[in-house]
Design a protein around this motif. Structure first.
Motif, short mmCIF file in Angstrom:
data_model
loop_
_atom_site.label_atom_id
_atom_site.label_comp_id
_atom_site.label_asym_id
_atom_site.label_seq_id
_atom_site.Cartn_x
_atom_site.Cartn_y
_atom_site.Cartn_z
N ILE A 107 1.00 -1.24 -0.06
CA ILE A 107 0.09 -0.03 0.12
C ILE A 107 0.79 1.04 0.02
CG2 ILE A 107 -1.68 1.19 1.15
CD1 ILE A 107 -2.78 -1.25 0.55
N ILE A 111 -1.62 6.80 -0.03
CA ILE A 111 -3.10 6.58 -0.11
C ILE A 111 -3.67 6.81 1.11
CG2 ILE A 111 -4.73 4.58 -0.02
CD1 ILE A 111 -3.16 3.66 -2.48
N PHE A 112 -2.97 6.38 2.22
CA PHE A 112 -3.60 6.82 3.53
C PHE A 112 -3.75 8.12 3.58
CE2 PHE A 112 -1.06 2.80 4.93
CZ PHE A 112 -2.22 2.09 4.75
N ASP A 114 -4.72 10.10 1.54
CA ASP A 114 -5.87 10.57 0.73
C ASP A 114 -7.19 10.34 1.48
OD1 ASP A 114 -4.26 11.71 -1.05
OD2 ASP A 114 -4.59 9.87 -2.73
N ILE A 115 -6.85 9.58 2.52
CA ILE A 115 -8.25 9.08 3.20
C ILE A 115 -8.66 10.29 4.31
CG2 ILE A 115 -9.29 7.47 4.56
CD1 ILE A 115 -7.73 5.62 2.45
N SER A 116 -9.87 10.96 3.98
CA SER A 116 -10.27 11.75 5.02
C SER A 116 -10.91 11.02 6.30
CB SER A 116 -11.27 12.78 4.62
OG SER A 116 -12.14 13.19 5.63
N THR A 117 -10.72 11.13 7.52
CA THR A 117 -11.02 10.54 8.64
C THR A 117 -11.84 11.53 9.25
OG1 THR A 117 -9.21 10.91 9.89
CG2 THR A 117 -9.10 8.82 8.80
N GLN A 121 -8.97 11.32 14.73
CA GLN A 121 -7.52 11.18 14.63
C GLN A 121 -7.02 9.93 14.54
OE1 GLN A 121 -4.90 11.51 18.31
NE2 GLN A 121 -4.49 13.37 17.60
N PRO A 122 -6.37 9.48 13.15
CA PRO A 122 -6.17 8.12 12.86
C PRO A 122 -4.90 7.75 13.49
CG PRO A 122 -5.48 9.62 11.23
CD PRO A 122 -6.22 10.66 12.23
N ILE A 123 -4.71 6.40 14.04
CA ILE A 123 -3.62 6.08 14.77
C ILE A 123 -3.13 4.93 13.56
CG2 ILE A 123 -2.66 4.72 16.53
CD1 ILE A 123 -4.65 6.28 18.26
N GLU A 124 -3.86 3.89 13.30
CA GLU A 124 -3.37 2.91 12.57
C GLU A 124 -4.59 2.70 11.36
OE1 GLU A 124 -3.73 -0.98 14.55
OE2 GLU A 124 -2.69 -0.19 16.18
N TYR A 125 -3.94 2.29 10.34
CA TYR A 125 -4.72 2.10 8.96
C TYR A 125 -4.86 0.54 8.70
CZ TYR A 125 -4.51 7.06 8.27
OH TYR A 125 -4.91 8.62 8.25
N HIS A 126 -5.82 0.00 8.43
CA HIS A 126 -5.88 -1.41 8.06
C HIS A 126 -6.60 -1.31 6.80
CE1 HIS A 126 -4.55 -3.08 12.09
NE2 HIS A 126 -5.27 -1.80 12.39
N PHE A 127 -6.24 -2.42 5.85
CA PHE A 127 -6.71 -2.61 4.56
C PHE A 127 -6.42 -4.06 4.21
CE2 PHE A 127 -6.45 -2.48 0.20
CZ PHE A 127 -7.80 -1.60 -0.26
N PHE B 94 -14.18 3.70 10.86
CA PHE B 94 -13.26 4.52 11.77
C PHE B 94 -13.46 3.76 13.37
CE2 PHE B 94 -11.57 7.14 14.99
CZ PHE B 94 -10.41 7.73 14.48
N ILE B 105 -16.58 6.06 7.16
CA ILE B 105 -15.72 7.10 6.48
C ILE B 105 -15.76 6.93 5.11
CG2 ILE B 105 -14.16 7.74 8.59
CD1 ILE B 105 -12.25 5.88 7.56
N HIS B 126 -11.61 -3.82 1.64
CA HIS B 126 -12.11 -3.38 3.30
C HIS B 126 -11.32 -2.48 3.72
CE1 HIS B 126 -15.31 -6.60 3.87
NE2 HIS B 126 -14.87 -7.19 2.95
N TYR B 128 -10.27 -0.07 7.42
CA TYR B 128 -10.62 0.66 8.53
C TYR B 128 -9.54 1.16 9.21
CZ TYR B 128 -9.14 -3.64 10.93
OH TYR B 128 -8.24 -4.74 11.37
N VAL B 129 -9.82 2.31 10.04
CA VAL B 129 -9.03 2.95 10.69
C VAL B 129 -9.12 3.07 12.18
CG1 VAL B 129 -7.84 5.57 11.06
CG2 VAL B 129 -8.84 4.57 8.77
N ILE B 130 -8.37 2.74 13.13
CA ILE B 130 -8.28 2.87 14.24
C ILE B 130 -7.83 4.42 14.98
CG2 ILE B 130 -7.45 1.71 16.53
CD1 ILE B 130 -8.96 -0.20 14.88
N ILE B 132 -8.83 7.89 17.58
CA ILE B 132 -9.59 8.64 18.57
C ILE B 132 -10.56 9.39 17.78
CG2 ILE B 132 -9.41 10.15 20.58
CD1 ILE B 132 -6.45 9.41 21.05
#
Lengths: 147, 147
Positions: A107, A111-112, A114-117, A121-127, B94, B105, B126, B128-130, B132
């Motif tokens: 990845i 790309i991360f 570009d993603i509006s959360t 506040q994002p900490i970890e991204y999973h895909f 999220f 999101i 799929h 997802y973001v972890i 706060i």
DNA sequence: ATCATTGCAAACACTTTGCATACGC
DNA sequence: GCGTATGCAAAGTGTTTGCAATGAT
């Protein structure tokens, strides 16, 4: 960690504050060698041959320890199937619905971005992606060709 | 489906080949009204007030039915926590580590195209973001201000 | 009367916990 | 010898299954 000698694994675990017991070394070594996102089941099936007294409890507690120390990550794709990944850098996974194998996919970090959360506040991204893997596609083609 | 009258839900379920029993209607209605990605637990806690004889078994079987008919999707983010989402269009989630809430999101479809699946054939993406969430961030700020 | 749905209880699979034993320094 | 790690057995959780009772047409 390029080579994976027992000595290096010991040193590495120690550097992370983990007492390098035989079981812990073997489990870590298994994850280094088998980059297939194994489940507890898989690790047990293999290592019980080398350590006949090994229990699943030890595998569970060891993996939880590794995850808490940040040297292994826990991945959940589907069906409550928990898998462990020694690669803790950001990357995605591809799961084949035919054979069940899980592959890594690259990845681009961009790309991360570009993603509006949405203000969170994002900490970890999973895909991850579900689909049919290269090998299974090949097999299907062969079967059609033979028919 | 803009309005969510019992009548419309009935018609909708029928159109999907699902016999609209009371339990099924109520469960579907709950998902329509509570777009919070509820767990079986949450649905049960709420609906048992309306249907005192309701059992979790029925919720499990109903949700499995809805998923198999493609009108609800099952989402797994972490800890073997299974949630259900009435929005089956491609989007991300999220999850807040403070309050546990799961938000939707937006994901631009173009992002999926940018991801190379390395020769494997993708079916579902799929994401997802972890982190706060907005609300928990606000709360933290207030607490700091008060201190 | 027939067929589908519901809901209890039991079974299941996976993971964690309690505790006695064994191990390492 | 002391503190930690291991591993058995038991408990805990979330979900599914077997089956009898109920409900709808």
């Amino acid at each position: 960690m390029q080579q994976n000698s027992i000595y290096e694994i010991k040193e590495f675990l120690r550097s992370k504050g983990i007492n390098p017991s035989l079981q812990r070394i073997k489990i870590y070594q298994y994850l280094l060698k088998n980059r297939t996102h194994p489940r507890v089941e898989d690790i047990y099936a293999e290592l019980v041959n080398e350590i006949p007294t090994l229990s699943k409890t030890t595998i569970y507690t060891t993996l939880n320890l590794f995850v808490s120390k940040g040297i292994v990550s826990k991945i959940m794709i589907e069906d409550g199937e928990v898998r462990y990944d020694i690669d803790t850098t950001p990357h995605g996974h591809f799961k084949c619905i035919k054979c069940g194998r899980v592959y890594d996919i690259d990845i681009k970090p961009s790309i991360f971005k570009d993603i509006s959360t949405d203000g969170h506040q994002p900490i970890e991204y999973h895909f991850y992606v579900i689909g049919i893997c290269k090998e299974c596609l090949e097999k299907e083609k062969e079967e059609v060709a033979q028919a």
